[in-house]
Design a protein around this motif. Structure first.
Motif, PDB file in Angstrom:
ATOM      1  N   ILE A 174       0.865  -1.177   0.000  1.00 30.65           N
ATOM      2  CA  ILE A 174       0.000   0.000   0.000  1.00 30.65           C
ATOM      3  C   ILE A 174       0.902   1.227   0.000  1.00 30.65           C
ATOM      4  O   ILE A 174       1.909   1.264   0.717  1.00 30.65           O
ATOM      5  CB  ILE A 174      -0.921   0.040   1.237  1.00 30.65           C
ATOM      6  CG1 ILE A 174      -1.789  -1.213   1.317  1.00 30.65           C
ATOM      7  CG2 ILE A 174      -1.811   1.283   1.212  1.00 30.65           C
ATOM      8  CD1 ILE A 174      -2.620  -1.300   2.595  1.00 30.65           C
ATOM      9  N   ALA A 175       0.571   2.218  -0.798  1.00 33.90           N
ATOM     10  CA  ALA A 175       1.363   3.444  -0.845  1.00 33.90           C
ATOM     11  C   ALA A 175       0.429   4.645  -0.889  1.00 33.90           C
ATOM     12  O   ALA A 175      -0.660   4.579  -1.469  1.00 33.90           O
ATOM     13  CB  ALA A 175       2.290   3.450  -2.062  1.00 33.90           C
ATOM     14  N   ALA A 176       0.869   5.728  -0.278  1.00 32.75           N
ATOM     15  CA  ALA A 176       0.067   6.949  -0.267  1.00 32.75           C
ATOM     16  C   ALA A 176       0.993   8.152  -0.128  1.00 32.75           C
ATOM     17  O   ALA A 176       2.060   8.045   0.482  1.00 32.75           O
ATOM     18  CB  ALA A 176      -0.941   6.929   0.885  1.00 32.75           C
ATOM     19  N   PRO A 177       0.596   9.298  -0.680  1.00 33.20           N
ATOM     20  CA  PRO A 177       1.410  10.499  -0.520  1.00 33.20           C
ATOM     21  C   PRO A 177       1.172  11.126   0.853  1.00 33.20           C
ATOM     22  O   PRO A 177       0.104  10.947   1.451  1.00 33.20           O
ATOM     23  CB  PRO A 177       0.890  11.414  -1.633  1.00 33.20           C
ATOM     24  CG  PRO A 177      -0.559  11.024  -1.764  1.00 33.20           C
ATOM     25  CD  PRO A 177      -0.612   9.540  -1.483  1.00 33.20           C
ATOM     26  N   SER A 178       2.161  11.840   1.346  1.00 33.78           N
ATOM     27  CA  SER A 178       1.981  12.563   2.605  1.00 33.78           C
ATOM     28  C   SER A 178       2.523  13.983   2.459  1.00 33.78           C
ATOM     29  O   SER A 178       3.500  14.220   1.739  1.00 33.78           O
ATOM     30  CB  SER A 178       2.684  11.853   3.759  1.00 33.78           C
ATOM     31  OG  SER A 178       4.096  11.921   3.628  1.00 33.78           O
ATOM     32  N   TYR A 179       1.865  14.898   3.150  1.00 38.23           N
ATOM     33  CA  TYR A 179       2.275  16.310   3.134  1.00 38.23           C
ATOM     34  C   TYR A 179       2.242  16.822   4.568  1.00 38.23           C
ATOM     35  O   TYR A 179       1.210  16.740   5.237  1.00 38.23           O
ATOM     36  CB  TYR A 179       1.319  17.128   2.252  1.00 38.23           C
ATOM     37  CG  TYR A 179       1.597  18.620   2.259  1.00 38.23           C
ATOM     38  CD1 TYR A 179       2.726  19.129   1.644  1.00 38.23           C
ATOM     39  CD2 TYR A 179       0.720  19.503   2.893  1.00 38.23           C
ATOM     40  CE1 TYR A 179       2.985  20.493   1.653  1.00 38.23           C
ATOM     41  CE2 TYR A 179       0.964  20.867   2.893  1.00 38.23           C
ATOM     42  CZ  TYR A 179       2.108  21.357   2.280  1.00 38.23           C
ATOM     43  OH  TYR A 179       2.366  22.712   2.295  1.00 38.23           O
ATOM     44  N   GLN A 180       3.396  17.279   5.031  1.00 38.25           N
ATOM     45  CA  GLN A 180       3.533  17.778   6.400  1.00 38.25           C
ATOM     46  C   GLN A 180       3.006  16.779   7.429  1.00 38.25           C
ATOM     47  O   GLN A 180       2.305  17.120   8.379  1.00 38.25           O
ATOM     48  CB  GLN A 180       2.835  19.135   6.543  1.00 38.25           C
ATOM     49  CG  GLN A 180       3.472  20.216   5.686  1.00 38.25           C
ATOM     50  CD  GLN A 180       2.848  21.587   5.872  1.00 38.25           C
ATOM     51  OE1 GLN A 180       1.802  21.729   6.512  1.00 38.25           O
ATOM     52  NE2 GLN A 180       3.475  22.615   5.332  1.00 38.25           N
ATOM     53  N   GLY A 181       3.322  15.513   7.192  1.00 35.93           N
ATOM     54  CA  GLY A 181       2.970  14.468   8.134  1.00 35.93           C
ATOM     55  C   GLY A 181       1.560  13.921   8.018  1.00 35.93           C
ATOM     56  O   GLY A 181       1.179  13.025   8.788  1.00 35.93           O
ATOM     57  N   ARG A 182       0.774  14.409   7.059  1.00 33.67           N
ATOM     58  CA  ARG A 182      -0.601  13.949   6.900  1.00 33.67           C
ATOM     59  C   ARG A 182      -0.731  13.121   5.613  1.00 33.67           C
ATOM     60  O   ARG A 182      -0.270  13.536   4.551  1.00 33.67           O
ATOM     61  CB  ARG A 182      -1.565  15.133   6.832  1.00 33.67           C
ATOM     62  CG  ARG A 182      -1.616  15.963   8.102  1.00 33.67           C
ATOM     63  CD  ARG A 182      -2.485  17.176   7.915  1.00 33.67           C
ATOM     64  NE  ARG A 182      -3.875  16.807   7.585  1.00 33.67           N
ATOM     65  CZ  ARG A 182      -4.789  17.684   7.171  1.00 33.67           C
ATOM     66  NH1 ARG A 182      -4.453  18.961   7.004  1.00 33.67           N
ATOM     67  NH2 ARG A 182      -6.012  17.269   6.903  1.00 33.67           N
TER      68      ARG A 182
END
Length: 243
Positions: A174-182
């Motif tokens: 499973i992969a997902a993007p994160s921005y500023q820890g979210r």
């Protein structure tokens, strides 16, 4: 003076820097990146591995009740329709896009087909996002993996989508993007989770699956606030101007 011939090692990635004369920029806004990625994608397909095809499943079957109208056909500040922009961004980062729509929305169907997406009508769309997601995965069962994207998130950078797709191709479950820890969207799933995905139902999408596999979610750090921006109400459109 001409450059010396470059040499290449089989199987070793090549880092390409794209810039103008005297290091001048050649990309000036998001549409430049999207266009360039589209060109690369067309060229890449000739030598791509069909066994590692990543399909973008665009969930476009919601009713938009909180928005007050069909938000997916609402025009964004740049003039593009919301679902069209989301579809275009997704197409730039995956091998194929399968859009899932609800019955009776022929205008949306034609708009998404015009962008190059395969469009499938989910008769069970009223049962919730989980049903639409399961339907979309089932309709593309031969894929190496899937990126589940939302049609009301039109501000995700194509580069973020490419990074998530590549994480699946290199073996992440499973992969997902994160921005500023979210963690944001789209979320990618390996074909190893096919049975789990087609068994989803209800209106919470894949949240239960993500919770059960939380230790196996690979986060791709992105400098892209668009991965967190979904449009639920008309006032949310103001956020697009501050991205």
């Amino acid at each position: 003076m001409p450059r010396k011939p470059r040499f290449y090692l089989p199987g070793v990635p090549v880092h390409i820097v794209q810039r103008g004369n005297n290091r001048d920029p050649i990309f000036f806004d998001e549409s430049d990146y999207t266009t360039y990625l589209g060109w690369l994608k067309k060229k890449h397909k000739k030598g791509s591995d069909p066994l590692k095809e990543v399909v973008g499943v665009l969930l476009a079957a919601g009713s938009g009740r909180r928005f007050g109208s069909d938000k997916l056909l609402h025009a964004l500040p740049n003039g593009e329709l919301m679902a069209v922009q989301a579809c275009r961004n997704l197409l730039a980062g995956v091998d194929k896009v399968l859009a899932v729509v609800r019955p009776g929305n022929e205008v949306l169907v034609e708009c998404l087909k015009a962008e190059g997406a395969v469009v499938e009508v989910c008769l069970a769309a009223d049962q919730g996002m989980g049903a639409s997601l399961a339907f979309g995965v089932g309709a593309s069962a031969s894929a190496f993996g899937w990126l589940i994207a939302l049609a009301d998130m039109p501000s995700i950078a194509p580069t973020s989508i490419v990074q998530v797709a590549n994480a699946l191709r290199t073996g992440e479950l499973i992969a997902a993007p994160s921005y500023q820890g979210r963690r944001g969207h789209p979320v990618g799933f390996s074909s190893d989770l096919y049975r789990d995905l087609i068994s989803l139902s209800g209106d919470i999408g894949a949240k239960s699956l993500l919770q059960s596999k939380k230790d196996q979610v690979y986060l791709v750090k992105c400098n892209d606030p668009g991965i967190l921006m979904d449009i639920d109400q008309p006032d949310d459109l103001k956020l697009l101007n501050h991205k």
